[in-house]
Design a protein around this motif. Structure first.
Motif, PDB file in Angstrom:
ATOM      1  N   ASP A  57       1.078  -1.609   0.406  1.00 53.90           N
ATOM      2  CA  ASP A  57      -0.188  -0.045  -0.100  1.00 53.90           C
ATOM      3  C   ASP A  57       1.048   1.174  -0.211  1.00 53.90           C
ATOM      4  O   ASP A  57       1.086   1.388   1.208  1.00 53.90           O
ATOM      5  CB  ASP A  57      -1.038  -0.222   1.389  1.00 53.90           C
ATOM      6  N   CYS A  63       1.460   5.026   0.581  1.00 49.29           N
ATOM      7  CA  CYS A  63       0.378   6.373   1.186  1.00 49.29           C
ATOM      8  C   CYS A  63       1.419   7.258   1.150  1.00 49.29           C
ATOM      9  O   CYS A  63       2.392   7.707   0.142  1.00 49.29           O
ATOM     10  CB  CYS A  63       0.728   5.747   2.414  1.00 49.29           C
ATOM     11  N   THR A 108      -5.945   1.926   5.937  1.00 52.48           N
ATOM     12  CA  THR A 108      -5.968   0.914   4.980  1.00 52.48           C
ATOM     13  C   THR A 108      -5.558  -0.312   5.405  1.00 52.48           C
ATOM     14  O   THR A 108      -5.878  -1.305   5.196  1.00 52.48           O
ATOM     15  CB  THR A 108      -5.377   1.687   3.764  1.00 52.48           C
ATOM     16  N   ALA A 109      -3.850  -0.223   5.396  1.00 50.15           N
ATOM     17  CA  ALA A 109      -3.533  -1.870   5.829  1.00 50.15           C
ATOM     18  C   ALA A 109      -4.407  -2.812   6.159  1.00 50.15           C
ATOM     19  O   ALA A 109      -4.023  -3.497   6.179  1.00 50.15           O
ATOM     20  CB  ALA A 109      -1.947  -1.462   6.080  1.00 50.15           C
ATOM     21  N   VAL A 121      -1.226  -1.284  -4.355  1.00 53.66           N
ATOM     22  CA  VAL A 121      -2.264  -0.420  -4.227  1.00 53.66           C
ATOM     23  C   VAL A 121      -2.016   1.162  -3.880  1.00 53.66           C
ATOM     24  O   VAL A 121      -1.254   1.590  -3.363  1.00 53.66           O
ATOM     25  CB  VAL A 121      -3.353  -1.029  -2.905  1.00 53.66           C
TER      26      VAL A 121
END
Length: 364
Positions: free
Chosen positions: A205, A207, A214-215, A263
């Motif tokens: 992820d 960021c 989120t993770a 992501v």
């Protein structure tokens, strides 16, 4: 012989009267934003929630400890906000105001899973730091400024250490607003898009000034996935180690930890097309082939007039907002396709619209 220019069509009397009303409305739109800011600063959404979900004007005056003589003015403020959908009015002989889904997002202290108080985002984008950008926008257009309006006006970059040094309190609120903007509805997304995580064994992820939320939710929902968070070292240092997510300090412009899937959630709209291509190219280096399950999952705004006039206007407002703040942009599907191609990807798919956003899968 020069082409004949179309003649100017003079509006009718009725059109001119309507145009004047429209001009008034557009000229005074900022008062809606300021009324909403005022309601949050007074604590009106939270007061209505604590009063059981409905409140009279007199009840609000008491709950908020406001002077009794302000009752009529408070009524006028609430009437405007109710007309724009911030609050609702109950059928009653007495004027009673209720929460709507919009004002529910502005309630402080709700312990329900997934609820995030959006006040930091609202107060950031209605602050004088932002209003100054809009007030000086014409001046910015006239100058050969290479930096976005925020940097041009304040001599500092939003979310960065330069802004923290200039105004620590605003910087703190802006980061909180960024977290609200980025983290809201992740739980909804994990329910609606559960299938896209099936078969994934590792995920990075990427960021931008994130907090790891989120993770953590992905790791909780899919314990079999090895989840890594990449952010700037100074941001990673702020996140407590949890033994579940692997936190890596780095720079997505330089390299991204290898994983089956990368992501990018609400990241690329902060950046220009050129910078976004650099980030995506590094994503492509970090993942395996499509046959091995390699892909990039992007959650971001997808401009689309078919979304409806209100949703499309929201998307366009966010586009201009990004232009003012960071020099980034929102993109339609053609724009997304172009940067995917330039970054070396072979294909992509828009999975689904998700509020004002969309979720895309991009394949090497």
């Amino acid at each position: 012989m020069s082409a004949q220019l179309p003649s100017i069509i003079v509006p009718t009397d009725a059109e001119l009267l309507q145009a004047q009303a429209d001009l008034w409305r557009h000229s005074l739109y900022y008062l809606e934003s300021m009324a909403l800011k005022c309601a949050v600063e007074l604590g009106i959404p939270t007061a209505i929630y604590r009063l059981g979900g409905t409140a009279s004007l007199a009840g609000l005056i008491t709950a908020l400890s406001l002077p009794a003589e302000k009752l009529q003015c408070l009524g006028r403020l609430m009437r405007l906000l109710a007309s724009s959908g911030v609050f609702a009015m109950a059928d009653s002989t007495e004027t009673i105001y209720c929460l709507t889904p919009l004002s529910y997002l502005l309630v402080d202290g709700i312990s329900a899973d997934g609820h995030i108080n959006h006040a930091p985002f609202l107060l950031t984008v209605t602050s004088t730091h932002y209003l100054d950008l809009a007030m000086g926008l014409a001046d910015w257009f006239k100058k050969e400024a290479k930096t976005p309006p925020f940097d041009h006006v304040h001599g500092a970059s939003l979310f960065e250490e330069s802004m923290e040094g200039l105004d620590p309190e605003f910087h703190k609120m802006a980061i909180q607003g960024l977290h609200v903007h980025d983290n809201f509805a992740v739980d909804i997304g994990l329910r609606e898009f559960r299938d896209i995580f099936l078969g994934i064994n590792s995920l990075t992820d990427c960021c931008y000034h994130g907090d790891g939320s989120t993770a953590k939710l992905i790791a909780k929902a899919f314990p079999h996935i090895k989840v890594t968070v990449l952010d700037l070292p100074k941001e990673i240092q702020k996140i407590p180690a949890d033994g579940v997510v692997n936190y890596v300090g780095g720079d997505m412009f330089k390299s991204i930890p290898r994983a089956q899937v990368v992501v990018l959630k609400m990241v690329l709209h902060h950046w220009s097309d050129e910078d976004s291509v650099k980030i995506l190219a590094n994503c492509r280096k970090a993942i395996p082939s499509r046959q091995e399950g390699g892909k990039v999952i992007i959650g971001d705004i997808v401009l689309d007039p078919a979304s409806g006039p209100i949703m499309y206007e929201t998307q366009l407002l966010m586009d201009v907002c990004m232009m003012l703040m960071k020099g980034g942009r929102q993109r339609d599907l053609n724009d997304w396709r172009d940067i995917f191609t330039k970054a070396g990807f072979s294909d992509y798919k828009l999975l689904k619209k998700f509020g004002a956003r969309g979720v895309l899968e991009v394949y090497p």
